[in-house]
Design a protein around this motif. Structure first.
Motif, PDB file in Angstrom:
ATOM      1  N   PHE A   1     -20.333  27.159   1.739  1.00  0.00           N
ATOM      2  CA  PHE A   1     -18.845  26.906   1.430  1.00  0.00           C
ATOM      3  C   PHE A   1     -19.633  26.410  -0.641  1.00  0.00           C
ATOM      4  CE2 PHE A   1     -16.743  27.442   4.297  1.00  0.00           C
ATOM      5  CZ  PHE A   1     -15.346  28.283   4.417  1.00  0.00           C
TER       6      PHE A   1
ATOM      7  N   PHE B 172     -18.387  28.865  -3.455  1.00  0.00           N
ATOM      8  CA  PHE B 172     -17.539  28.343  -4.537  1.00  0.00           C
ATOM      9  C   PHE B 172     -18.941  28.468  -5.875  1.00  0.00           C
ATOM     10  CE2 PHE B 172     -14.874  26.373  -1.011  1.00  0.00           C
ATOM     11  CZ  PHE B 172     -13.941  27.793  -0.990  1.00  0.00           C
TER      12      PHE B 172
ATOM     13  N   SER C 195      -4.966  27.997   8.419  1.00  0.00           N
ATOM     14  CA  SER C 195      -6.477  28.586   7.393  1.00  0.00           C
ATOM     15  C   SER C 195      -6.798  29.578   7.698  1.00  0.00           C
ATOM     16  CB  SER C 195      -7.174  27.366   8.225  1.00  0.00           C
ATOM     17  OG  SER C 195      -7.501  27.583   9.175  1.00  0.00           O
TER      18      SER C 195
ATOM     19  N   LEU D 221      -3.727  31.241   4.941  1.00  0.00           N
ATOM     20  CA  LEU D 221      -4.087  30.756   3.589  1.00  0.00           C
ATOM     21  C   LEU D 221      -5.822  31.441   3.050  1.00  0.00           C
ATOM     22  CD1 LEU D 221      -3.807  27.173   3.770  1.00  0.00           C
ATOM     23  CD2 LEU D 221      -2.604  28.481   2.414  1.00  0.00           C
ATOM     24  N   ALA D 222      -6.225  31.274   3.730  1.00  0.00           N
ATOM     25  CA  ALA D 222      -7.592  31.937   3.545  1.00  0.00           C
ATOM     26  C   ALA D 222      -7.792  33.787   3.040  1.00  0.00           C
ATOM     27  CB  ALA D 222      -9.005  31.062   4.331  1.00  0.00           C
TER      28      ALA D 222
ATOM     29  N   VAL E  19     -15.036  20.682  -2.299  1.00  0.00           N
ATOM     30  CA  VAL E  19     -15.474  19.801  -1.697  1.00  0.00           C
ATOM     31  C   VAL E  19     -16.348  18.742  -1.432  1.00  0.00           C
ATOM     32  CG1 VAL E  19     -17.415  20.850   0.273  1.00  0.00           C
ATOM     33  CG2 VAL E  19     -16.186  22.884  -1.069  1.00  0.00           C
TER      34      VAL E  19
ATOM     35  N   MET F 242      -8.387  23.084   7.311  1.00  0.00           N
ATOM     36  CA  MET F 242      -7.311  22.853   5.977  1.00  0.00           C
ATOM     37  C   MET F 242      -8.342  22.833   4.781  1.00  0.00           C
ATOM     38  SD  MET F 242      -5.005  23.823   7.797  1.00  0.00           S
ATOM     39  CE  MET F 242      -3.925  24.761   6.610  1.00  0.00           C
TER      40      MET F 242
ATOM     41  N   PHE G 123     -10.732  23.408   3.669  1.00  0.00           N
ATOM     42  CA  PHE G 123     -11.667  24.813   3.316  1.00  0.00           C
ATOM     43  C   PHE G 123     -11.035  26.003   2.862  1.00  0.00           C
ATOM     44  CE2 PHE G 123     -15.677  23.305   5.413  1.00  0.00           C
ATOM     45  CZ  PHE G 123     -16.672  23.019   5.200  1.00  0.00           C
ATOM     46  N   ALA G 124      -9.799  26.111   4.166  1.00  0.00           N
ATOM     47  CA  ALA G 124      -8.935  26.765   3.074  1.00  0.00           C
ATOM     48  C   ALA G 124      -7.541  26.716   1.953  1.00  0.00           C
ATOM     49  CB  ALA G 124      -7.583  26.631   4.740  1.00  0.00           C
TER      50      ALA G 124
ATOM     51  N   ALA H 260      -8.858  25.130   0.150  1.00  0.00           N
ATOM     52  CA  ALA H 260     -10.016  24.822  -1.312  1.00  0.00           C
ATOM     53  C   ALA H 260     -10.270  26.523  -1.670  1.00  0.00           C
ATOM     54  CB  ALA H 260     -11.645  24.685  -1.454  1.00  0.00           C
ATOM     55  N   THR H 261     -10.521  27.386  -0.677  1.00  0.00           N
ATOM     56  CA  THR H 261     -10.994  29.123  -0.797  1.00  0.00           C
ATOM     57  C   THR H 261      -8.872  29.677  -1.679  1.00  0.00           C
ATOM     58  OG1 THR H 261     -11.559  29.252   1.942  1.00  0.00           O
ATOM     59  CG2 THR H 261     -11.003  31.498   0.567  1.00  0.00           C
ATOM     60  N   VAL H 262      -8.603  29.018  -1.051  1.00  0.00           N
ATOM     61  CA  VAL H 262      -6.868  29.910  -1.872  1.00  0.00           C
ATOM     62  C   VAL H 262      -6.825  29.208  -3.812  1.00  0.00           C
ATOM     63  CG1 VAL H 262      -4.147  28.796  -2.102  1.00  0.00           C
ATOM     64  CG2 VAL H 262      -5.208  29.662   0.023  1.00  0.00           C
TER      65      VAL H 262
ATOM     66  N   HIS I 244      -9.797  29.029  -5.055  1.00  0.00           N
ATOM     67  CA  HIS I 244     -10.748  29.149  -6.209  1.00  0.00           C
ATOM     68  C   HIS I 244     -10.142  30.611  -6.247  1.00  0.00           C
ATOM     69  CE1 HIS I 244     -15.148  31.461  -5.770  1.00  0.00           C
ATOM     70  NE2 HIS I 244     -15.523  30.149  -6.388  1.00  0.00           N
TER      71      HIS I 244
ATOM     72  N   ASP J 206     -13.529  25.684  -8.471  1.00  0.00           N
ATOM     73  CA  ASP J 206     -12.642  24.960  -6.632  1.00  0.00           C
ATOM     74  C   ASP J 206     -12.789  23.772  -7.619  1.00  0.00           C
ATOM     75  OD1 ASP J 206     -15.878  24.431  -7.889  1.00  0.00           O
ATOM     76  OD2 ASP J 206     -16.001  24.234  -5.954  1.00  0.00           O
TER      77      ASP J 206
END
Lengths: 193, 100
Positions: free
Chosen positions: A71, A75, A155, A158-159, B28, B75, B77-78, B80-82, B84, B90
């Motif tokens: 990750f 990112f 998740s 959201l993702a 992260v 959650m 990571f999810a 963080a993805t949103v 980003h 991030d």
């Protein structure tokens, strides 16, 4: 004697690894430091005769660190091992707060008259844990499972970059003039495109 | 190895994690701090279980803590993805508001 030496090695590794996470100047090194800290904590947990929980902790954390590294690369968009960086804020206040927290906890740990040990450990602790999960403590696992399932769903929602609300609108009623469902896609697909 | 020693180690882990969760800007890295805090709680739970009341039931509490750790990571990571995707960064400082 050996137990004591092992405990101190694990304890120093756990705390030093934890501190190193926020001291080293690259995220890749931070990930490795955290992995070392977790493995050391897993070692102490195994020394507390919690073999199953300790091994699970070590395996889970190693996998988690591997995923975290992926990750980070995603990112940060660069090789995180080669880019020293300092991305922190309110370090002084946080250090004071963390030190205070440790002092309060440490004083409580030393001052509290801990009760004597009651009960005795089962001969096979892993087996007794399994029997507890499948017997008297089944409700705990029955509660955890929907929580984990909800986590998977949440998740993913959201993702997901383009969910059905993105495609069909807030009320899921985006239609073309003919009245057929018409998602708003960057590139149309399906039959008759 | 005594109860107090293990609890002191777990308190140190918790405090270091707290420092990290408060100071780091990268989401992260904030998660790493929270992980350290939960790990300290897990260690304290294991120590209290072994030194005070090593009954089979107590181990299930540790499983709950492990599950909490898993949920936090997934959650995190999810989210963080949103962040980003919507903000192009991030950093926690770029997501201080609730409205998109």
């Amino acid at each position: 004697m050996i137990e004591s030496i092992l405990f101190w090695i694990f304890a120093v590794l756990a705390v030093a690894g934890g501190i190193a996470v926020f001291v080293v100047d690259s995220m890749a090194r931070a990930t490795y430091a955290l992995a070392v800290s977790f493995v050391a904590v897993g070692g102490i947990i195994v020394m507390l005769h919690l073999d199953y929980i300790g091994v699970i902790t070590i395996l889970m954390m190693i996998m988690e660190m591997a995923i975290m590294a992926v990750f980070m690369v995603m990112f940060m968009g660069m090789n995180p091992a080669l880019m020293p960086m300092d991305m922190t804020h309110s370090t002084r206040r946080s250090a004071v707060l963390a030190t205070l927290t440790f002092l309060v906890l440490a004083v409580a740990i030393i001052v509290i008259p801990w009760p004597d040990r009651t009960g005795s450990a089962a001969a096979d602790l892993t087996r007794s844990l399994g029997e507890a999960i499948m017997g008297s403590k089944m409700l705990v696992m029955l509660t955890i499972s929907p929580v984990l399932f909800a986590t998977i769903v949440a998740s993913l929602v959201l993702a997901n970059p383009r969910g059905r609300y993105d495609r069909y609108g807030a009320d899921l009623d985006r239609r073309d003039p003919d009245g057929r469902a018409h998602p708003e896609d960057p590139i149309g697909g399906g039959i008759g495109r | 190895m005594t109860l107090q020693l293990v609890l002191l180690v777990s308190a140190a882990l918790f405090s270091v994690g707290l420092y990290g969760a408060l100071t780091q800007q990268v989401v992260v890295m904030v998660m790493m701090g929270i992980e350290l805090m939960i790990n300290g709680v897990l260690l304290a739970g294991g120590a209290l279980w072994w030194f005070l009341s090593p009954t089979p039931d107590g181990q299930t509490v540790l499983l709950v803590i492990l599950a909490a750790m898993t949920v936090e990571m997934a959650m995190g990571f999810a989210v963080a993805t949103v962040v980003h995707r919507s903000r192009g960064s991030d950093l926690s400082d770029s997501a201080t508001d609730l409205a998109g």
